[in-house]
Design a protein around this motif. Structure first.
Motif, PDB file in Angstrom:
ATOM      1  N   ARG A 267     -24.066  20.151   3.783  1.00 46.76           N
ATOM      2  CA  ARG A 267     -23.052  19.100   3.751  1.00 46.76           C
ATOM      3  C   ARG A 267     -21.741  19.683   3.265  1.00 46.76           C
ATOM      4  O   ARG A 267     -21.712  20.673   2.542  1.00 46.76           O
ATOM      5  N   GLN A 268     -20.658  19.062   3.693  1.00 42.63           N
ATOM      6  CA  GLN A 268     -19.350  19.504   3.230  1.00 42.63           C
ATOM      7  C   GLN A 268     -19.102  18.997   1.815  1.00 42.63           C
ATOM      8  O   GLN A 268     -19.712  18.023   1.353  1.00 42.63           O
ATOM      9  N   THR A 269     -18.192  19.671   1.128  1.00 51.28           N
ATOM     10  CA  THR A 269     -17.672  19.183  -0.139  1.00 51.28           C
ATOM     11  C   THR A 269     -16.152  19.267  -0.073  1.00 51.28           C
ATOM     12  O   THR A 269     -15.601  20.095   0.669  1.00 51.28           O
ATOM     13  N   GLY A 270     -15.497  18.396  -0.824  1.00 47.94           N
ATOM     14  CA  GLY A 270     -14.070  18.215  -0.615  1.00 47.94           C
ATOM     15  C   GLY A 270     -13.150  19.137  -1.385  1.00 47.94           C
ATOM     16  O   GLY A 270     -11.983  19.277  -1.027  1.00 47.94           O
ATOM     17  N   THR A 271     -13.650  19.777  -2.459  1.00 46.58           N
ATOM     18  CA  THR A 271     -12.773  20.612  -3.277  1.00 46.58           C
ATOM     19  C   THR A 271     -13.441  21.930  -3.617  1.00 46.58           C
ATOM     20  O   THR A 271     -14.670  22.043  -3.670  1.00 46.58           O
ATOM     21  N   LEU A 272     -12.609  22.928  -3.888  1.00 45.05           N
ATOM     22  CA  LEU A 272     -13.128  24.220  -4.310  1.00 45.05           C
ATOM     23  C   LEU A 272     -13.807  24.134  -5.665  1.00 45.05           C
ATOM     24  O   LEU A 272     -14.771  24.864  -5.934  1.00 45.05           O
ATOM     25  N   SER A 273     -13.319  23.248  -6.525  1.00 40.50           N
ATOM     26  CA  SER A 273     -13.933  23.102  -7.845  1.00 40.50           C
ATOM     27  C   SER A 273     -15.373  22.605  -7.719  1.00 40.50           C
ATOM     28  O   SER A 273     -16.281  23.114  -8.392  1.00 40.50           O
ATOM     29  N   LYS A 274     -15.590  21.615  -6.857  1.00 44.87           N
ATOM     30  CA  LYS A 274     -16.947  21.128  -6.642  1.00 44.87           C
ATOM     31  C   LYS A 274     -17.817  22.205  -6.005  1.00 44.87           C
ATOM     32  O   LYS A 274     -18.983  22.374  -6.372  1.00 44.87           O
ATOM     33  N   LEU A 275     -17.250  22.921  -5.063  1.00 39.34           N
ATOM     34  CA  LEU A 275     -17.995  23.971  -4.375  1.00 39.34           C
ATOM     35  C   LEU A 275     -18.469  25.023  -5.367  1.00 39.34           C
ATOM     36  O   LEU A 275     -19.659  25.377  -5.404  1.00 39.34           O
ATOM     37  N   GLN A 276     -17.562  25.535  -6.202  1.00 36.38           N
ATOM     38  CA  GLN A 276     -17.933  26.570  -7.163  1.00 36.38           C
ATOM     39  C   GLN A 276     -18.901  26.043  -8.210  1.00 36.38           C
ATOM     40  O   GLN A 276     -19.838  26.751  -8.623  1.00 36.38           O
ATOM     41  N   LEU A 277     -18.716  24.803  -8.629  1.00 33.99           N
ATOM     42  CA  LEU A 277     -19.583  24.213  -9.653  1.00 33.99           C
ATOM     43  C   LEU A 277     -21.031  24.160  -9.178  1.00 33.99           C
ATOM     44  O   LEU A 277     -21.958  24.519  -9.921  1.00 33.99           O
ATOM     45  N   GLU A 278     -21.239  23.724  -7.941  1.00 40.71           N
ATOM     46  CA  GLU A 278     -22.605  23.618  -7.425  1.00 40.71           C
ATOM     47  C   GLU A 278     -23.190  24.995  -7.114  1.00 40.71           C
ATOM     48  O   GLU A 278     -24.386  25.229  -7.335  1.00 40.71           O
TER      49      GLU A 278
ATOM     50  N   ALA B 120     -19.352  33.762   2.003  1.00 44.48           N
ATOM     51  CA  ALA B 120     -20.237  33.107   1.047  1.00 44.48           C
ATOM     52  C   ALA B 120     -19.465  32.894  -0.252  1.00 44.48           C
ATOM     53  O   ALA B 120     -18.772  33.799  -0.725  1.00 44.48           O
ATOM     54  N   VAL B 121     -19.570  31.700  -0.811  1.00 48.50           N
ATOM     55  CA  VAL B 121     -19.072  31.444  -2.167  1.00 48.50           C
ATOM     56  C   VAL B 121     -20.272  31.608  -3.084  1.00 48.50           C
ATOM     57  O   VAL B 121     -21.329  31.002  -2.859  1.00 48.50           O
ATOM     58  N   VAL B 122     -20.143  32.445  -4.103  1.00 54.64           N
ATOM     59  CA  VAL B 122     -21.298  32.901  -4.869  1.00 54.64           C
ATOM     60  C   VAL B 122     -21.158  32.564  -6.355  1.00 54.64           C
ATOM     61  O   VAL B 122     -20.042  32.327  -6.842  1.00 54.64           O
ATOM     62  N   PRO B 123     -22.285  32.546  -7.093  1.00 57.54           N
ATOM     63  CA  PRO B 123     -22.237  32.189  -8.515  1.00 57.54           C
ATOM     64  C   PRO B 123     -21.399  33.167  -9.337  1.00 57.54           C
ATOM     65  O   PRO B 123     -21.450  34.384  -9.129  1.00 57.54           O
ATOM     66  N   GLU B 124     -20.648  32.611 -10.261  1.00 59.35           N
ATOM     67  CA  GLU B 124     -19.873  33.444 -11.180  1.00 59.35           C
ATOM     68  C   GLU B 124     -20.826  34.211 -12.101  1.00 59.35           C
ATOM     69  O   GLU B 124     -21.916  33.754 -12.416  1.00 59.35           O
ATOM     70  N   THR B 125     -20.388  35.374 -12.515  1.00 56.41           N
ATOM     71  CA  THR B 125     -21.167  36.217 -13.413  1.00 56.41           C
ATOM     72  C   THR B 125     -20.346  36.496 -14.665  1.00 56.41           C
ATOM     73  O   THR B 125     -19.196  36.050 -14.790  1.00 56.41           O
ATOM     74  N   GLU B 126     -20.928  37.268 -15.574  1.00 51.69           N
ATOM     75  CA  GLU B 126     -20.191  37.615 -16.786  1.00 51.69           C
ATOM     76  C   GLU B 126     -18.941  38.427 -16.466  1.00 51.69           C
ATOM     77  O   GLU B 126     -17.924  38.319 -17.151  1.00 51.69           O
ATOM     78  N   SER B 127     -18.991  39.223 -15.391  1.00 57.68           N
ATOM     79  CA  SER B 127     -17.872  40.109 -15.058  1.00 57.68           C
ATOM     80  C   SER B 127     -17.069  39.675 -13.835  1.00 57.68           C
ATOM     81  O   SER B 127     -16.045  40.287 -13.525  1.00 57.68           O
ATOM     82  N   HIS B 128     -17.519  38.646 -13.138  1.00 61.12           N
ATOM     83  CA  HIS B 128     -16.815  38.189 -11.939  1.00 61.12           C
ATOM     84  C   HIS B 128     -16.639  36.672 -12.003  1.00 61.12           C
ATOM     85  O   HIS B 128     -17.628  35.939 -12.136  1.00 61.12           O
TER      86      HIS B 128
ATOM     87  N   GLY C   3      -7.411  23.736 -14.761  1.00 64.87           N
ATOM     88  CA  GLY C   3      -8.847  23.921 -14.592  1.00 64.87           C
ATOM     89  C   GLY C   3      -9.362  23.841 -13.179  1.00 64.87           C
ATOM     90  O   GLY C   3     -10.558  24.074 -12.945  1.00 64.87           O
ATOM     91  N   GLU C   4      -8.509  23.532 -12.198  1.00 65.67           N
ATOM     92  CA  GLU C   4      -8.971  23.450 -10.815  1.00 65.67           C
ATOM     93  C   GLU C   4      -9.181  24.854 -10.244  1.00 65.67           C
ATOM     94  O   GLU C   4      -8.359  25.750 -10.469  1.00 65.67           O
ATOM     95  N   VAL C   5     -10.274  25.033  -9.514  1.00 64.97           N
ATOM     96  CA  VAL C   5     -10.521  26.318  -8.863  1.00 64.97           C
ATOM     97  C   VAL C   5      -9.523  26.482  -7.721  1.00 64.97           C
ATOM     98  O   VAL C   5      -9.435  25.631  -6.832  1.00 64.97           O
ATOM     99  N   ILE C   6      -8.761  27.560  -7.751  1.00 66.96           N
ATOM    100  CA  ILE C   6      -7.790  27.818  -6.688  1.00 66.96           C
ATOM    101  C   ILE C   6      -8.243  28.971  -5.794  1.00 66.96           C
ATOM    102  O   ILE C   6      -7.726  29.140  -4.688  1.00 66.96           O
ATOM    103  N   ALA C   7      -9.208  29.745  -6.266  1.00 68.91           N
ATOM    104  CA  ALA C   7      -9.797  30.813  -5.455  1.00 68.91           C
ATOM    105  C   ALA C   7     -11.230  31.007  -5.940  1.00 68.91           C
ATOM    106  O   ALA C   7     -11.446  31.568  -7.012  1.00 68.91           O
ATOM    107  N   PRO C   8     -12.221  30.514  -5.197  1.00 65.87           N
ATOM    108  CA  PRO C   8     -13.601  30.652  -5.635  1.00 65.87           C
ATOM    109  C   PRO C   8     -14.053  32.108  -5.567  1.00 65.87           C
ATOM    110  O   PRO C   8     -13.414  32.940  -4.907  1.00 65.87           O
TER     111      PRO C   8
END
Length: 569
Positions: free
Chosen positions: A479-490, A514-522, A530-535
Motif C-alpha cells: 500500500r502507498q503511504t503519504g509521507t516520507l516520515s511515515k514511510l521511514q517510521l514503518e 528500497a527505503v531501509v531501517p536506520e542503524t546506529e551509523s546510518h 522532525g519531518e524526514v526529508i531524505a529517507p
C-alpha cells in the motif's frame, strides 16, 4: 526484555487503573505500558514469574549509582545523599532495595557487592531520587510500591512534558508523538530533528526507539475479550504496519477532472517559480475522488484530503481541475490484501532449468536469486526484523564490484533487479517478470497459463514496476503511504519500503529504491521540525550504495511523470 506475554501480564494486572487514569488526557494504555516496559520491564518481567504483584511492585527499583561521573542530578554519591535531612534513612532504604533485588536478578549482584552503591530509580515508571529533596515522603514511606501512586506521578510528569512540547491542546497523539513525550519524560527534552534516536542509549538502541517498539508491540496484545487489539499480531517475518489512515475532512466531495494529465497536490497553495515541482506531495489521476478541508479558495487552490492506494494525501489543488461529485458518499480507503492470491492472477517467476543457480556474481538476468545460504526476514520482533533486513543488504552487497548482477554497464542500470532481490529475500513479492496483458486476461477468467518468456511473461523495468504497484500492489500486500516520515517510521519497524518514479519518456529508465531501517551509523535526514526529508535508501543505479540518503527529492525531477511511496508489512 518484555515480550507479548509480559505485556499481557502487565495489562491483566493494571489495565483498568491505567484506563481510568488517562481519561481526559491524550495518553493511552499502550503508551503507559510501553514506558513501564522500557523503564523497569527488565525487572518485572523476571519477578512476575516468581512473586505476587505487590512484591513485584516493591522491587521495581534500579539504576544504581555511586560516584557516577556521568550524572549531574542529586545525588551523585552516598555522601551527597546522607548529607541531607533524612539522607541516612533514605540511603538505607535505597541500599536495601538493591540487596533485595539482587536476590532475584543476578545482574544486580555486582552492584550489591559494593557497600556504597544504592538505587536511585523507584517505582514501575521510575521516579528518580533527585526528587527526594522536594518529595521525600514518596521515597521514605515507600509509596513507590503502590501502583496508583506511581501511575499518578508518571501522568503528572507526562503532562508537564506534553506542555513543554506545546501539545497540551491535543486530544490524541500519534504513536510517534507519544514516543516524543516519553523521550522528554526520560531526558527532559525532545529534539525533533533527531527523530527517535534520543534518550538513554544502551549501547544498541535509544530510549525513544525502544519505547516506539514497545508501543507497537503493546498494540498487538489485548486481555479484553470485548475489544480487539488495535493491530493484529503479525506473522513472523512481517511488521505490524497500521491500517491506512482514513480521510477525516468533512468538506464537499469532488472528482479530479484533468483528462490528459495528472493533478498535482501541493504542500502549499503556490507554485514555486524556481522549481515548479518542489512542493508536490502527490499526483492524482483523472476521476479520482477527493474531499475539501475548507471550501475557501486561496490563490485559486482548495485544501483537500484524499486516499490514494491506501495513502492519506493532504494538500492543495487547483480548483479549476475539480468537478462536483453529487453521487459520492465517502472517499474510499483501499487496504492491502493480508495474503497474496493463490488463484487467478498470481505471482510468477522466471522458469529455470533444473539444477541451475542464479548468483549475485553473474550478469543480470530475468531469474530470481537461488544461492545457498540466502538470508531472509523471519523475526517476530522489530529488533530482529531490522537486523535481518540489514543482513540482506550486506549479503546483496550492491556496491561490491564482483556482484556483476547490479553493476551498471553500457548505459544500463539495474535498480529494478536490486529492488526485486531485496523484496524477494524479505518475503515480499515484487515481480522480476510479470504476466503479459493477454495472460492477465486469461488468468482472470480462471484459465491456466504457462509462464513463457516473451509470450506470457515479460521482464519488469522500473517504469513497469511503477504501474504494477499501482495496478496490482494492493492484491500482493503493498500500500502507498503519504509521507516520507511515515514511510521511514514503518520501515524502522522492519517493514519493507520502496520509492518508485516513472519517467515521462517511457523509453528511458525510471528509478526504484528500497527505503531501509536506520542503524546506529546510518540515518535518514530530518528537518528542524522532525519531518524526514531524505529517507535512508539502498539502491543500484548509476551509483550503487548499501546505505545513503541520495539526492533530496530525486523522484520530483522534471524527467519523472509521477512517483509513489510504498509499504509492505
Amino acid at each position: 526484555m518484555p515480550n507479548a506475554d509480559a505485556i499481557r501480564w502487565f495489562k491483566s494486572q493494571f489495565q483498568s487503573k491505567i484506563e481510568a487514569a488517562v481519561q481526559d488526557t491524550p495518553f493511552t494504555l499502550d503508551m503507559l505500558t510501553a514506558i513501564a516496559c522500557q523503564e523497569t520491564g527488565y525487572i518485572w518481567n523476571i519477578l512476575r514469574k516468581q512473586l505476587e504483584p505487590p512484591e513485584v511492585l516493591a522491587l521495581c527499583v534500579g539504576d544504581t549509582l555511586d560516584a557516577d561521573k556521568g550524572r549531574r542530578a542529586f545525588p551523585r554519591t552516598k555522601a551527597d545523599l546522607i548529607a541531607k535531612p533524612n539522607g541516612r534513612e533514605m540511603f538505607d532504604i535505597a541500599r536495601k532495595a538493591l540487596l533485595d533485588l539482587a536476590k532475584y536478578i543476578p545482574a544486580f549482584q555486582g552492584a550489591a557487592s559494593n557497600p556504597n552503591k544504592f538505587c536511585h530509580g523507584f517505582g514501575i515508571f521510575q521516579y528518580d531520587l533527585q526528587f527526594f529533596l522536594v518529595d521525600p515522603d514518596y521515597f521514605l514511606q515507600k509509596r513507590y510500591a503502590d501502583f496508583g501512586v506511581c501511575l499518578a506521578k508518571a501522568i503528572e510528569e507526562l503532562k508537564s512534558k506534553l506542555k513543554k512540547l506545546g501539545w497540551q491542546g491535543k486530544a490524541t497523539l500519534t504513536d510517534y508523538e507519544m514516543t516524543a513525550v516519553a523521550i522528554a519524560y526520560n531526558t527532559g527534552r525532545f529534539t525533533p530533528s533527531k527523530g527517535l534516536k534520543q534518550g538513554y542509549f544502551d549501547g544498541h538502541k535509544y530510549y525513544g526507539e525502544s519505547v516506539f517498539d514497545f508501543i507497537r508491540l503493546s498494540k498487538t496484545v489485548t486481555v479484553d475479550t470485548v475489544s480487539p487489539a488495535p493491530f493484529a499480531a503479525p506473522e513472523p517475518g512481517t511488521a505490524p504496519v497500521p491500517p491506512p489512515t482514513p480521510v477525516t475532512a468533512t468538506g464537499k466531495l469532488y472528482v479530479v477532472d484533468v483528462l490528459e494529465t495528472l493533478l498535482n497536490v501541493r504542500r502549499e497553495p503556490v507554485i514555486p517559480p524556481s522549481n515548479t515541482t518542489a512542493n508536490v506531495v502527490a499526483k492524482l489521476p483523472d476521476g479520482h475522488l477527493i474531499r475539501t478541508v475548507t471550501n475557501k479558495k486561496e490563490n485559486g487552490f482548495l485544501e483537500v484530503e484524499t486516499s490514494l492506494n491506501g495513502a492519506l494525501i493532504h494538500g492543495y489543488v487547483f480548483a479549476e481541475y475539480l468537478k462536483p461529485a453529487p453521487g459520492a458518499a465517502e472517499v474510499p480507503v483501499a487496504a492491502p490484501a493480508p495474503i497474496s492470491p493463490d488463484t487467478g492472477v498470481t505471482a510468477v517467476y522466471m522458469p529455470r532449468k533444473p539444477g541451475s543457480v542464479t548468483k549475485r556474481t553473474a550478469p543480470a538476468s530475468a531469474h530470481s536469486l537461488n544461492e545457498s545460504g540466502q538470508p531472509g526476514r523471519k523475526g517476530d520482533t522489530a529488533e530482529m526484523r531490522r537486523a535481518e533486513l540489514a543482513t540482506i543488504i550486506d549479503w546483496l552487497a550492491v556496491d561490491n564490484p564482483t556482484h556483476k548482477r547490479y553493476q551498471p554497464q553500457r548505459g544500463l542500470t539495474f535498480c529494478n533487479i536490486y529492488a526485486h532481490d531485496y523484496c524477494f529475500l524479505a518475503g515480499c513479492y515484487l515481480p522480476r517478470v510479470w504476466w503479459t496483458s493477454a495472460a492477465v486476461e486469461a488468468l482472470a477468467q480462471g484459465k491456466a497459463v504457462e509462464p513463457l518468456y516473451g509470450k506470457t511473461i515479460d521482464e519488469q523495468r522500473a517504469n513497469d514496476l511503477f504501474r504494477w504497484l499501482r495496478d496490482f500492489g494492493l492484491r500482493f500486500g503493498w500500500r502507498q503511504t503519504g509521507t516520507l516520515s511515515k514511510l521511514q517510521l514503518e520501515v524502522n519497524q522492519g517493514a519493507v519500503g520502496l520509492i518508485v518514479a516513472r519517467r515521462k519518456n517511457d523509453g528511458l529508465s525510471g528509478h526504484i529504491v528500497a527505503v531501509v531501517p536506520e542503524t546506529e551509523s546510518h540515518s535518514a535526514r530530518r528537518s528542524a521540525d522532525g519531518e524526514v526529508i531524505a529517507p535512508l535508501q539502498s539502491q543500484a543505479g548509476t551509483t550503487n550504495f548499501r546505505y545513503g540518503t541520495g539526492k533530496r527529492d530525486w523522484w520530483k525531477d522534471v524527467t519523472f511523470a509521477e512517483f509513489a511511496f510504498w509499504l509492505h508489512a
